[in-house]
Scaffold this motif. Structure first.
Motif, PDB file in Angstrom:
ATOM      1  N   GLU A  77       0.950  -1.243  -0.123  1.00 22.52           N
ATOM      2  CA  GLU A  77       0.012   0.087   0.061  1.00 22.52           C
ATOM      3  C   GLU A  77       0.624   1.187  -0.090  1.00 22.52           C
ATOM      4  O   GLU A  77       2.003   1.085   0.386  1.00 22.52           O
ATOM      5  N   ILE A  89     -13.583  12.442  -1.364  1.00 23.45           N
ATOM      6  CA  ILE A  89     -12.990  11.521  -2.500  1.00 23.45           C
ATOM      7  C   ILE A  89     -13.970  10.714  -3.063  1.00 23.45           C
ATOM      8  O   ILE A  89     -14.791   9.913  -2.535  1.00 23.45           O
ATOM      9  N   VAL A 107     -10.685   6.279  -6.220  1.00 25.93           N
ATOM     10  CA  VAL A 107      -9.326   6.299  -6.346  1.00 25.93           C
ATOM     11  C   VAL A 107      -8.864   5.010  -7.303  1.00 25.93           C
ATOM     12  O   VAL A 107      -9.431   3.790  -7.053  1.00 25.93           O
ATOM     13  N   VAL A 139      -5.930   2.604  -9.283  1.00 29.53           N
ATOM     14  CA  VAL A 139      -4.662   2.264  -9.522  1.00 29.53           C
ATOM     15  C   VAL A 139      -4.585   1.600 -10.659  1.00 29.53           C
ATOM     16  O   VAL A 139      -5.026   0.594 -10.951  1.00 29.53           O
ATOM     17  N   ALA A 143      -9.804   1.198  -6.817  1.00 26.37           N
ATOM     18  CA  ALA A 143      -9.103   0.770  -5.604  1.00 26.37           C
ATOM     19  C   ALA A 143     -10.058   0.764  -4.463  1.00 26.37           C
ATOM     20  O   ALA A 143     -10.417   1.837  -4.230  1.00 26.37           O
ATOM     21  N   ASN A 144      -9.814  -0.098  -3.457  1.00 22.95           N
ATOM     22  CA  ASN A 144     -10.603  -0.036  -2.184  1.00 22.95           C
ATOM     23  C   ASN A 144      -9.707   0.633  -1.338  1.00 22.95           C
ATOM     24  O   ASN A 144      -8.840  -0.128  -0.289  1.00 22.95           O
ATOM     25  N   TYR A 145      -9.761   1.951  -1.117  1.00 17.81           N
ATOM     26  CA  TYR A 145      -9.000   2.745  -0.142  1.00 17.81           C
ATOM     27  C   TYR A 145      -9.613   2.805   1.082  1.00 17.81           C
ATOM     28  O   TYR A 145     -10.907   2.610   1.011  1.00 17.81           O
ATOM     29  N   GLN A 146      -9.027   3.417   1.937  1.00 10.37           N
ATOM     30  CA  GLN A 146      -9.504   3.372   3.460  1.00 10.37           C
ATOM     31  C   GLN A 146      -8.741   4.600   3.960  1.00 10.37           C
ATOM     32  O   GLN A 146      -7.667   4.898   3.786  1.00 10.37           O
ATOM     33  N   LEU A 184      -4.713   8.230   4.269  1.00  8.06           N
ATOM     34  CA  LEU A 184      -5.456   7.590   3.031  1.00  8.06           C
ATOM     35  C   LEU A 184      -4.577   6.340   2.868  1.00  8.06           C
ATOM     36  O   LEU A 184      -3.568   6.627   2.236  1.00  8.06           O
ATOM     37  N   HIS A 185      -5.105   5.249   2.876  1.00  7.15           N
ATOM     38  CA  HIS A 185      -4.548   3.948   2.732  1.00  7.15           C
ATOM     39  C   HIS A 185      -4.793   3.568   1.238  1.00  7.15           C
ATOM     40  O   HIS A 185      -6.139   3.203   1.055  1.00  7.15           O
ATOM     41  N   ILE A 186      -3.943   3.179   0.253  1.00  7.00           N
ATOM     42  CA  ILE A 186      -4.204   2.929  -0.965  1.00  7.00           C
ATOM     43  C   ILE A 186      -3.546   1.624  -1.476  1.00  7.00           C
ATOM     44  O   ILE A 186      -2.138   1.582  -1.222  1.00  7.00           O
ATOM     45  N   ILE A 219      -1.817  -1.026  -3.573  1.00 11.94           N
ATOM     46  CA  ILE A 219      -1.247  -1.077  -4.692  1.00 11.94           C
ATOM     47  C   ILE A 219      -0.301  -2.479  -5.251  1.00 11.94           C
ATOM     48  O   ILE A 219      -0.295  -3.373  -4.304  1.00 11.94           O
TER      49      ILE A 219
END
Length: 91
Positions: free
Chosen positions: A52, A62, A65, A67, A72-75, A87-89, A91
């Motif tokens: 991530e 937001i 997001v 990728v 993407a399932n960001y948190q 903001l956790h993305i 990858i």
């Protein structure tokens, strides 16, 4: 390629030893009357075997997001009065 030392920043949620921003392309429209900024950001990330990337944000709405063009399932992390939110993305 030159090796560079990476330091943790106590004022950020980011994890630069795992993933760092190499380039940002940002396009924005500013609406002063409504105090709004609508923007699109394209980030180039250098990953060091990370799963991530963690970015800092505060007060953002937001919409999505992506990728590599895929949703993407960001948190978003818990709100901190000084740091904002992580903001956790994936990858």
């Amino acid at each position: 390629m030159k090796s560079r030392q990476v330091y943790d920043d106590i004022h950020s949620f980011s994890k630069p030893a795992e993933a760092i921003v190499k380039h940002l392309r940002w396009k924005a429209a500013v609406d002063f009357q409504h105090k709004e900024i609508k923007a699109e950001a394209h980030w180039e990330i250098e990953s060091h075997a990370a799963n991530e990337v963690v970015l800092d944000c505060k007060g953002l709405k937001i919409d999505a997001v992506l990728v590599n063009g895929i949703m993407a399932n960001y948190q978003l992390g818990l709100k901190d009065p000084v740091l904002g939110q992580a903001l956790h993305i994936p990858i």
